[in-house]
Design a protein around this motif. Structure first.
Motif, PDB file in Angstrom:
ATOM      1  N   ALA A 113       0.855  -1.188   0.000  1.00 24.53           N
ATOM      2  CA  ALA A 113       0.000   0.000   0.000  1.00 24.53           C
ATOM      3  C   ALA A 113       0.890   1.237   0.000  1.00 24.53           C
ATOM      4  CB  ALA A 113      -0.908   0.003   1.224  1.00 24.53           C
ATOM      5  N   ARG A 114       0.506   2.240  -0.743  1.00 19.97           N
ATOM      6  CA  ARG A 114       1.273   3.483  -0.808  1.00 19.97           C
ATOM      7  C   ARG A 114       0.575   4.623  -0.084  1.00 19.97           C
ATOM      8  NH1 ARG A 114       4.710   0.848  -0.598  1.00 19.97           N
ATOM      9  NH2 ARG A 114       5.858  -0.112  -2.285  1.00 19.97           N
ATOM     10  N   THR A 115      -0.740   4.532   0.078  1.00 18.36           N
ATOM     11  CA  THR A 115      -1.496   5.555   0.798  1.00 18.36           C
ATOM     12  C   THR A 115      -2.320   4.870   1.890  1.00 18.36           C
ATOM     13  OG1 THR A 115      -3.316   5.444  -0.798  1.00 18.36           O
ATOM     14  CG2 THR A 115      -1.614   7.121  -1.188  1.00 18.36           C
ATOM     15  N   VAL A 116      -2.239   5.410   3.094  1.00 16.26           N
ATOM     16  CA  VAL A 116      -2.939   4.840   4.245  1.00 16.26           C
ATOM     17  C   VAL A 116      -3.614   5.962   5.012  1.00 16.26           C
ATOM     18  CG1 VAL A 116      -2.704   3.553   6.412  1.00 16.26           C
ATOM     19  CG2 VAL A 116      -1.288   2.921   4.436  1.00 16.26           C
ATOM     20  N   ALA A 117      -4.874   5.744   5.381  1.00 17.29           N
ATOM     21  CA  ALA A 117      -5.627   6.712   6.189  1.00 17.29           C
ATOM     22  C   ALA A 117      -5.867   6.122   7.578  1.00 17.29           C
ATOM     23  CB  ALA A 117      -6.956   7.036   5.518  1.00 17.29           C
ATOM     24  N   PHE A 118      -5.596   6.922   8.588  1.00 18.15           N
ATOM     25  CA  PHE A 118      -5.763   6.514   9.986  1.00 18.15           C
ATOM     26  C   PHE A 118      -6.802   7.379  10.683  1.00 18.15           C
ATOM     27  CE2 PHE A 118      -1.367   4.926   9.630  1.00 18.15           C
ATOM     28  CZ  PHE A 118      -1.374   3.814  10.469  1.00 18.15           C
ATOM     29  N   PRO A 119      -7.581   6.771  11.587  1.00 15.88           N
ATOM     30  CA  PRO A 119      -8.280   7.564  12.599  1.00 15.88           C
ATOM     31  C   PRO A 119      -7.280   7.756  13.753  1.00 15.88           C
ATOM     32  CG  PRO A 119      -8.767   5.259  12.952  1.00 15.88           C
ATOM     33  CD  PRO A 119      -7.847   5.334  11.726  1.00 15.88           C
ATOM     34  N   VAL A 120      -7.690   8.402  14.807  1.00 14.59           N
ATOM     35  CA  VAL A 120      -6.838   8.484  15.987  1.00 14.59           C
ATOM     36  C   VAL A 120      -7.238   7.327  16.898  1.00 14.59           C
ATOM     37  CG1 VAL A 120      -6.040   9.908  17.898  1.00 14.59           C
ATOM     38  CG2 VAL A 120      -6.604  10.962  15.710  1.00 14.59           C
ATOM     39  N   ILE A 121      -6.351   6.364  16.999  1.00 12.86           N
ATOM     40  CA  ILE A 121      -6.617   5.112  17.719  1.00 12.86           C
ATOM     41  C   ILE A 121      -6.650   5.352  19.227  1.00 12.86           C
ATOM     42  CG2 ILE A 121      -5.718   2.788  18.164  1.00 12.86           C
ATOM     43  CD1 ILE A 121      -4.480   2.915  15.303  1.00 12.86           C
ATOM     44  N   SER A 122      -7.583   4.718  19.893  1.00 12.02           N
ATOM     45  CA  SER A 122      -7.780   4.731  21.352  1.00 12.02           C
ATOM     46  C   SER A 122      -8.334   6.035  21.900  1.00 12.02           C
ATOM     47  CB  SER A 122      -6.498   4.351  22.114  1.00 12.02           C
ATOM     48  OG  SER A 122      -6.192   2.991  21.922  1.00 12.02           O
ATOM     49  N   ALA A 123      -8.657   7.002  21.038  1.00 10.96           N
ATOM     50  CA  ALA A 123      -9.113   8.311  21.507  1.00 10.96           C
ATOM     51  C   ALA A 123     -10.624   8.393  21.696  1.00 10.96           C
ATOM     52  CB  ALA A 123      -8.658   9.406  20.543  1.00 10.96           C
ATOM     53  N   GLY A 124     -11.330   7.326  21.415  1.00  8.22           N
ATOM     54  CA  GLY A 124     -12.784   7.309  21.596  1.00  8.22           C
ATOM     55  C   GLY A 124     -13.130   6.646  22.912  1.00  8.22           C
ATOM     56  N   ILE A 125     -13.856   5.545  22.827  1.00 11.20           N
ATOM     57  CA  ILE A 125     -14.330   4.851  24.026  1.00 11.20           C
ATOM     58  C   ILE A 125     -13.187   4.309  24.885  1.00 11.20           C
ATOM     59  CG2 ILE A 125     -14.629   2.586  22.960  1.00 11.20           C
ATOM     60  CD1 ILE A 125     -17.408   2.620  24.561  1.00 11.20           C
ATOM     61  N   TYR A 126     -11.985   4.150  24.293  1.00  6.35           N
ATOM     62  CA  TYR A 126     -10.850   3.654  25.072  1.00  6.35           C
ATOM     63  C   TYR A 126     -10.223   4.743  25.938  1.00  6.35           C
ATOM     64  CZ  TYR A 126     -10.885  -0.920  22.757  1.00  6.35           C
ATOM     65  OH  TYR A 126     -11.223  -2.173  22.309  1.00  6.35           O
ATOM     66  N   ALA A 147       7.455   2.119   4.034  1.00  5.81           N
ATOM     67  CA  ALA A 147       7.555   2.429   2.603  1.00  5.81           C
ATOM     68  C   ALA A 147       6.295   3.141   2.101  1.00  5.81           C
ATOM     69  CB  ALA A 147       7.774   1.152   1.800  1.00  5.81           C
ATOM     70  N   VAL A 148       5.277   3.259   2.964  1.00  9.29           N
ATOM     71  CA  VAL A 148       4.065   3.993   2.595  1.00  9.29           C
ATOM     72  C   VAL A 148       4.471   5.422   2.243  1.00  9.29           C
ATOM     73  CG1 VAL A 148       1.887   4.931   3.499  1.00  9.29           C
ATOM     74  CG2 VAL A 148       2.522   2.552   3.972  1.00  9.29           C
ATOM     75  N   GLU A 149       3.916   5.943   1.168  1.00  8.57           N
ATOM     76  CA  GLU A 149       4.289   7.285   0.712  1.00  8.57           C
ATOM     77  C   GLU A 149       3.529   8.390   1.430  1.00  8.57           C
ATOM     78  OE1 GLU A 149       3.660   7.008  -3.512  1.00  8.57           O
ATOM     79  OE2 GLU A 149       5.300   5.565  -3.738  1.00  8.57           O
ATOM     80  N   THR A 150       2.221   8.166   1.662  1.00  8.70           N
ATOM     81  CA  THR A 150       1.404   9.193   2.301  1.00  8.70           C
ATOM     82  C   THR A 150       0.516   8.574   3.373  1.00  8.70           C
ATOM     83  OG1 THR A 150       1.323  10.440   0.223  1.00  8.70           O
ATOM     84  CG2 THR A 150      -0.277  11.044   1.929  1.00  8.70           C
ATOM     85  N   VAL A 151       0.605   9.121   4.566  1.00 13.12           N
ATOM     86  CA  VAL A 151      -0.312   8.782   5.658  1.00 13.12           C
ATOM     87  C   VAL A 151      -1.202   9.992   5.865  1.00 13.12           C
ATOM     88  CG1 VAL A 151      -0.508   8.457   8.161  1.00 13.12           C
ATOM     89  CG2 VAL A 151       1.118   7.093   6.845  1.00 13.12           C
ATOM     90  N   THR A 152      -2.491   9.754   5.869  1.00 18.22           N
ATOM     91  CA  THR A 152      -3.458  10.816   6.135  1.00 18.22           C
ATOM     92  C   THR A 152      -4.199  10.479   7.416  1.00 18.22           C
ATOM     93  OG1 THR A 152      -3.737  11.189   3.766  1.00 18.22           O
ATOM     94  CG2 THR A 152      -5.411  12.130   5.228  1.00 18.22           C
ATOM     95  N   PHE A 153      -4.156  11.397   8.368  1.00 16.96           N
ATOM     96  CA  PHE A 153      -4.987  11.258   9.560  1.00 16.96           C
ATOM     97  C   PHE A 153      -6.328  11.894   9.226  1.00 16.96           C
ATOM     98  CE2 PHE A 153      -0.772  11.058  11.591  1.00 16.96           C
ATOM     99  CZ  PHE A 153      -0.928   9.859  12.275  1.00 16.96           C
ATOM    100  N   VAL A 154      -7.380  11.103   9.333  1.00 20.06           N
ATOM    101  CA  VAL A 154      -8.722  11.588   9.039  1.00 20.06           C
ATOM    102  C   VAL A 154      -9.432  11.800  10.372  1.00 20.06           C
ATOM    103  CG1 VAL A 154     -10.880  11.142   7.829  1.00 20.06           C
ATOM    104  CG2 VAL A 154      -8.728  10.298   6.867  1.00 20.06           C
ATOM    105  N   ALA A 155      -9.611  13.059  10.727  1.00 18.44           N
ATOM    106  CA  ALA A 155     -10.226  13.422  12.003  1.00 18.44           C
ATOM    107  C   ALA A 155     -11.708  13.688  11.797  1.00 18.44           C
ATOM    108  CB  ALA A 155      -9.552  14.662  12.578  1.00 18.44           C
ATOM    109  N   PHE A 156     -12.524  13.086  12.634  1.00 18.19           N
ATOM    110  CA  PHE A 156     -13.970  13.255  12.530  1.00 18.19           C
ATOM    111  C   PHE A 156     -14.425  14.619  13.046  1.00 18.19           C
ATOM    112  CE2 PHE A 156     -18.439  12.238  13.618  1.00 18.19           C
ATOM    113  CZ  PHE A 156     -18.845  11.803  12.363  1.00 18.19           C
ATOM    114  N   ALA A 157     -13.629  15.214  13.954  1.00 21.30           N
ATOM    115  CA  ALA A 157     -14.003  16.500  14.558  1.00 21.30           C
ATOM    116  C   ALA A 157     -12.887  17.528  14.362  1.00 21.30           C
ATOM    117  CB  ALA A 157     -14.284  16.319  16.050  1.00 21.30           C
ATOM    118  N   ASP A 158     -13.279  18.791  14.319  1.00 20.50           N
ATOM    119  CA  ASP A 158     -12.307  19.880  14.155  1.00 20.50           C
ATOM    120  C   ASP A 158     -11.268  19.888  15.268  1.00 20.50           C
ATOM    121  OD1 ASP A 158     -13.455  20.858  11.800  1.00 20.50           O
ATOM    122  OD2 ASP A 158     -14.810  22.194  12.889  1.00 20.50           O
ATOM    123  N   GLU A 159     -11.702  19.630  16.511  1.00 20.53           N
ATOM    124  CA  GLU A 159     -10.772  19.640  17.648  1.00 20.53           C
ATOM    125  C   GLU A 159      -9.639  18.649  17.417  1.00 20.53           C
ATOM    126  OE1 GLU A 159     -10.247  18.065  22.200  1.00 20.53           O
ATOM    127  OE2 GLU A 159     -12.076  17.592  21.101  1.00 20.53           O
TER     128      GLU A 159
END
Length: 170
Positions: A113-126, A147-159
């Motif tokens: 994979a060259r592009t990967v999108a992440f949420p913020v792990i453990s920041a919800g109910i955990y 070797a992934v070229e682009t990681v995008t953090f996808v945040a559900f909220a502005d904060e």
């Protein structure tokens, strides 16, 4: 070196080679990001998770680890299910949290994979404090050697998007 971006949005609508699911150890869906990914991705994701549970992961997936499945109906090729730790005020579980990111990137590398999108792990109910969760996420990705070229953090909220941007600028 991996490029890191932050966007505000819905990870289930984000087009990438792989999106990361903040999963629970059972891998059978749940609330928050996990439930949203399973709902939007359709039954193929759950079917593959059940197959993993029936074969190589009968006891589930440990915190800090990751595994990939199809992305079903999502605009990605794969879902990488990563289990973060529950936050603790008496035990430092930061290394486990960072491992959820680095193991996800190792799985992404295995998938090429060259592009990967992440949420913020453990920041919800955990319960992980948001500012530290953002710092841990950015630190893990920067130190990964992926070797992934682009990681995008996808945040559900502005904060959260603001906290991720601050962690990137630090």
């Amino acid at each position: 070196m991996v490029a890191i971006e932050v966007v505000r949005g819905d990870i289930t609508r984000f087009a990438a080679d792989a999106i990361v699911n903040a999963a629970n150890s059972r891998l059978l869906g749940g609330g928050g990001v996990d439930g949203a990914i399973h709902r939007a991705g359709g039954p193929a994701i759950l079917a593959e998770c059940r197959a993993l549970r029936a074969s190589s992961l009968p006891d589930g997936l440990s915190a800090g680890d990751a595994v990939a499945t199809t992305a079903g109906n999502l605009p990605a090729r794969w879902v990488i299910h990563a289990v973060g730790p529950v936050y603790s005020t008496v035990e430092d579980r930061s290394a486990i949290l960072r491992s959820a990111y680095t193991r996800s990137l190792e799985v992404a590398d295995d998938l090429e994979a060259r592009t990967v999108a992440f949420p913020v792990i453990s920041a919800g109910i955990y319960g992980w404090p948001h500012a530290d969760a953002a710092r841990q996420a950015v630190s893990a990705v920067r130190g990964s050697g992926t070797a992934v070229e682009t990681v995008t953090f996808v945040a559900f909220a502005d904060e959260m998007a603001d906290l991720l941007r601050a962690a990137l600028d630090a």
